[in-house]
Design an enzyme around this catalytic site. Sequence first.
Site, PDB file in Angstrom:
ATOM      1  N   TYR A 166       0.972   6.428  -1.443  1.00  0.00           N
ATOM      2  CA  TYR A 166       0.134   6.007  -0.264  1.00  0.00           C
ATOM      3  C   TYR A 166       0.608   4.705   0.196  1.00  0.00           C
ATOM      4  CZ  TYR A 166      -3.537   4.781   2.980  1.00  0.00           C
ATOM      5  OH  TYR A 166      -3.957   4.452   4.199  1.00  0.00           O
TER       6      TYR A 166
ATOM      7  N   TYR B  14      -9.163   0.105  -1.056  1.00  0.00           N
ATOM      8  CA  TYR B  14      -8.267   0.867  -1.954  1.00  0.00           C
ATOM      9  C   TYR B  14      -8.004   0.162  -3.231  1.00  0.00           C
ATOM     10  CZ  TYR B  14      -4.740   4.386  -2.452  1.00  0.00           C
ATOM     11  OH  TYR B  14      -3.836   5.449  -2.743  1.00  0.00           O
TER      12      TYR B  14
END
Length: 260
Positions: free
Chosen positions: A147, A157
């Site tokens: 990602y 994240y």
Amino acid sequence: MTTGLLQGKKGLITGIANNMSISWAIAQLAKKHGAELWFTYQSGVLEKRVKPLAKEIGCNFVSELDVTKPKSISNLFDDIKEKWGSFDFLLHGMAFADKNELKGRYVDTSLENFHNSLHISCYSLLELSRSAEALMHNGGSIVTLTYYGAEKVIPNYNVMGVAKAALEASIKYLANDMGENNIRVNAISAGPIKTLASSAIGDFSTMLKSHAATAPLKRNTTQEDVGGAAVYLFSELSKGVTGEIHYVDCGYNIMGSTKL
């Protein structure tokens, strides 16, 4: 049934948690293109979800796999060797981080979570690739999922971004090591997709809205988008491609800023 990009090929699919998983979408399309598949599940809870999905598409082989336990890995590949002898492609679809530490500041990440995140999300690729190499007698293709948070800071994240960055570096080194045996190693960098794993990311709905608004295609990435890219990377169409990060994010990664 769609004919043939993967006709006659055998593939190991990891990372299926339910029918929303990216790994499941990849498996469905691989099957449509003629592949024979072997699924894994991480625990007894997931076994109840994965086995019905395997039955749905005629996958006859389903095994438990806990990548934190070397014996679990060796048992899986012993079974593959016994049943198949060799195989052609591997999807590495697992990742992990403590969802409680995806909030707040990255600097507060605990050693235990850092270790577990890097082990499951990155080091497991090395372990599976090492075992797969011995059974890919005619060359093969290994694909993992990454990602954009590996390259740029994405809110909520945190340590997963660091784990994905390590994963992306690993595919290059693995590609170099395994190329002499005609084994290709690549990663798909998908845009944000609503899955069981992504539900751990705080304010994920905002991430989806931002992605669709910014991406040149003005939409979010789908599981099917990623499935198509994976079939390409598993197939002979990509026989000259290795060590690459293949973006399937509707073009989001090319943007420097949104329109002013």
